[in-house]
Design an enzyme around this catalytic site. Structure first.
Site, PDB file in Angstrom:
ATOM      1  N   HIS A   1      24.565 -12.457  44.393  1.00 20.66           N
ATOM      2  CA  HIS A   1      25.825 -12.011  44.968  1.00 20.66           C
ATOM      3  C   HIS A   1      26.226 -10.657  44.382  1.00 20.66           C
ATOM      4  CE1 HIS A   1      26.055 -16.414  45.703  1.00 20.66           C
ATOM      5  NE2 HIS A   1      26.560 -15.997  46.851  1.00 20.66           N
TER       6      HIS A   1
ATOM      7  N   SER B   1      29.534 -16.578  51.581  1.00 21.92           N
ATOM      8  CA  SER B   1      29.992 -16.276  50.230  1.00 21.92           C
ATOM      9  C   SER B   1      30.304 -14.801  50.032  1.00 21.92           C
ATOM     10  CB  SER B   1      28.929 -16.715  49.213  1.00 21.92           C
ATOM     11  OG  SER B   1      27.684 -16.100  49.497  1.00 21.92           O
TER      12      SER B   1
ATOM     13  N   ASP C   1      24.363 -13.740  38.909  1.00 23.05           N
ATOM     14  CA  ASP C   1      23.304 -14.605  39.424  1.00 23.05           C
ATOM     15  C   ASP C   1      22.189 -13.817  40.099  1.00 23.05           C
ATOM     16  OD1 ASP C   1      24.624 -13.764  41.683  1.00 23.05           O
ATOM     17  OD2 ASP C   1      24.875 -15.767  42.557  1.00 23.05           O
TER      18      ASP C   1
END
Length: 332
Positions: free
Chosen positions: A244, A76, A241
């Site tokens: 990240h 990610s 979040d």
């Protein structure tokens, strides 16, 4: 046991099939799992947006003929999860920066997948090598965090990474690997999980460095993504979040990796000549790997085996990333 020796053992285990070497001691697993359950309640404070699609042509001011081809692989972080605009992703930032330095257009292809571990790299490499125009000029790989959090054995993790780098190098692509980030920087994670996460991620990063350099690639220590900014300004450097990176965090990481990407293609103005004043040195690869994880943004490049160059390249501020049009995104 020193970090260099642990990294060398992991790398050797990957090469010779020693799949039982782990990242942390068995006695710590119970504490790790208990603390992880507590951390999960606060790490994912809000859902991270899906990574925006950033594939396409960058540096259009330099024309469209004979563009350089840049590819991103990994998880990610490589995909750019946590930001909402394509121009904020690491791929777009690196493509725009590479175009500015090389004064050539750059076509970006990003095959990274959120949640990917090193066992997904084979699929990602196959996607890139199946392109009709052949392999990219340079590939940037960012992988490792999910290997640690999902307890993929370290020897298996680095074996899979080495195989991916070997395939890309054999195909003719330059490879730059951003090693496993320091998971001890995640703000809601408490001790002793924070210490264990830092230890595990740094061990993996050092082992990744050894196998990448042995396969002819270069590494950049991602560390805390990157430098003291995360520890000093976690609210600004992490996304919604709390896991990240934010747009500022990705820009910091891309700015640290850009010099190595450019150097791999021979377009960075600095040479590989060592500058002792910048704490650069030529060291055995395992020692260079251990030194690199101590300072984020450090490059390790192979010299004559078993030696490696430890570099601290000067960074440049990145140009604003242009957003590719839909027509650009259809290019291979």
């Amino acid at each position: 046991m020193s970090r260099a020796r642990v990294a060398r053992r992991i790398a050797a285990g990957a090469a010779y099939g020693g799949g039982s070497i782990g990242l942390i001691g068995v006695a710590a697993v119970g504490v790790l799992l208990a603390e992880a359950q507590l951390a999960k309640r606060t790490v994912y404070g809000a859902p991270a947006p899906l990574p925006p699609v950033a594939d396409g042509l960058y540096g259009r001011a330099f024309g469209t003929a004979d563009p350089l081809r840049l590819a991103l692989l990994g998880d990610s972080t490589a995909a750019g999860q946590g930001v909402r605009r394509a121009g904020q992703t690491p791929g777009a930032l690196l493509a725009s920066g590479l175009a500015a330095v090389a004064e050539r257009p750059v076509v970006l292809r990003n095959v990274a997948l959120s949640g990917a571990r090193s066992d997904d790299l084979e699929r990602q490499v196959s996607l890139l090598l199946a392109q009709p125009l052949g392999p990219p000029d340079v590939c940037v790989v960012m992988i490792g965090a999910n290997d640690v959090t999902h307890r993929l054995p370290a020897t298996e993790s680095v074996r899979l990474l080495a195989a991916a780098v070997r395939r890309l190098r054999t195909a003719g692509a330059e490879v730059v690997v951003g090693t496993c980030p320091d998971l001890g920087t995640i703000e809601p994670v408490y001790q002793p999980l924070r210490w264990l996460a830092r230890r595990a991620s740094r061990q993996l990063a050092a082992a990744q460095t050894i196998v990448v350099v042995e396969q002819g690639g270069r590494t950049v220590s991602v560390g805390d993504l990157l430098g003291p900014e995360f520890a000093a300004n976690p609210r600004e450097m992490f996304g919604a979040d709390n896991f990240h990176p934010s747009a500022e965090g990705y820009a910091t990481a891309a700015m640290a990796m850009l010099p190595t990407v450019c150097a791999a293609l021979g377009v960075w103005p600095e040479t590989d000549r060592l500058e002792p004043a910048r704490r650069e040195d030529i060291l055995p690869v395992a020692k260079a790997a251990a030194e690199a994880v101590r300072e984020a943004g450090t490059e390790v490049t192979g010299a004559r085996a078993p030696w490696a160059l430890l570099k601290h390249r000067r960074r440049r501020r990145l140009p604003a990333a242009d957003t590719p049009t839909p027509e650009d995104a259809t290019q291979p």
